[in-house]
Design an enzyme around this catalytic site. Sequence first.
Site, mmCIF file in Angstrom:
data_model
loop_
_atom_site.group_PDB
_atom_site.id
_atom_site.type_symbol
_atom_site.label_atom_id
_atom_site.label_comp_id
_atom_site.label_asym_id
_atom_site.label_seq_id
_atom_site.Cartn_x
_atom_site.Cartn_y
_atom_site.Cartn_z
ATOM 1 N N TYR A 142 0.868 -1.183 0.000
ATOM 2 C CA TYR A 142 0.000 0.000 0.000
ATOM 3 C C TYR A 142 0.897 1.224 0.000
ATOM 4 O O TYR A 142 1.852 1.305 0.775
ATOM 5 C CB TYR A 142 -0.881 -0.021 1.256
ATOM 6 N N ASP A 237 9.372 2.906 -0.842
ATOM 7 C CA ASP A 237 8.379 3.617 -0.034
ATOM 8 C C ASP A 237 8.697 3.321 1.432
ATOM 9 O O ASP A 237 8.317 2.281 1.969
ATOM 10 C CB ASP A 237 6.970 3.136 -0.399
ATOM 11 N N LYS A 265 5.250 9.769 8.352
ATOM 12 C CA LYS A 265 5.102 9.245 9.719
ATOM 13 C C LYS A 265 6.152 9.814 10.696
ATOM 14 O O LYS A 265 5.966 10.912 11.204
ATOM 15 C CB LYS A 265 5.100 7.720 9.696
#
Length: 426
Positions: A142, A237, A265
């Site tokens: 994802y 990623d 994050k």
Amino acid sequence: MSRNADLFARAQQTIPGGVNSPVRAFRSVGGTPRFITRGQGAYTWDADDKQYVDYVGSWGPAIVGHAHPDVVRAVKQAATLGLSFGAPTEREIEMAETLCAMVPGLEMVRLVSSGTEATMSAIRLARGFTGRDAIVKFEGCYHGHADSLLVKAGSGLLTFGNPSSGGVPADFAKHTLVLDFNEPQQLEETFRARGGEIACVIIEPIAGNMNLVRPSQAYMKLLRELCTRHGVVLIFDEVMTGFRVGLTGAQGLYGIQADLVTLGKVIGGGMPVGAFGGRRDIMEKVAPLGSVYQAGTLSGSPVAVAAGLATLRLISAPGFYELLEAHTRRLVDGLQHAAREAGCVFSAQAVGGMFGLYFSETPPTSFAEVMAADRERFNRFFHAMLDAGHYFAPSAFEAGFVSAAHTDADIQATVDAARTAFASLA
Ligand code: HOZ
């Protein structure tokens, strides 16, 4: 009725599913989502004032624990000087310099407001740089919710058994080639057949959105070699793994450098920040230097950057990762031991401050193995732990997170609760 239930009923009147991000709705595990009122260190409290040892940690950012005094102080100081200017600030340079010094191969970096923006922009950049349209992603990975990446994706899409989103035109999706994660033969065949059409490969170098899955070192090396040979931009990623699996991220663990890296994050310390960066020759294609457009009113938000810098300072302290890793390992070892004692089929693994829990004999190494794990048992385990005050991700397809604020006593309490939970499942 509990206050959580009241709030959930009310939320559903005006917010789709009552939540602003699907996994939070508890749909796959059932029951009522907990509405969080506050967090401190390793703990959160819900609207009924029940306390939890938190292993979600805002899905990764809370690496130093909730409301760390240094981070809160930095946010307050920045906020008193103004929340947003839509003009450059010196602190953004400090953030860019810090990231370039810490992240392998990062020569230039652009700040955005979320991980989704980072991956979406990195892909546009790779296409602009190579002049090619096709991209490769892996089933179960994802990368946020940009159109071309919502094809056979993980996280919430997997949680709800619908891995490709509605609303994505077939004309967009046709440029996304989806391959099996950690499957070398298919990778080689694809590059042999179509290597010259591919702009980029985007990968979670340690998948964290189909539970936690580690590809082999040999697979990652092969991926790097194929991308180099075919002029394909390799994008790691690291929104989830960056500063989470170690100070130099997954790149550091593998000793493999990507061409572009996406971050989020941890670098926002709990505030909305993302970043994409990497090779200078590629990054120089970003506007205003080059033709690839990317912009944002809140990009480089002074308050968010202050929170991120304070967090990066804390995690750079000597011994930070040794302690984080030791605590995460203690958790997964303790859980495995408790499951064995109870005769429950279970395995777990940790990488840095990130972990995966599996109701299967061994940790999965492929998407198919993730799908074969016992989801019904996970759901029962999740609820037993939640009732006992230990908050894991409400989905069998999400990784878990430990913070530096978790103590031995917190982890022991979780393992003790798990012993009872496993016994009830066996
Ligand atoms: N997709 C996120 C975790 N992989 C969930 C984000 C959220 O619900 O906050």
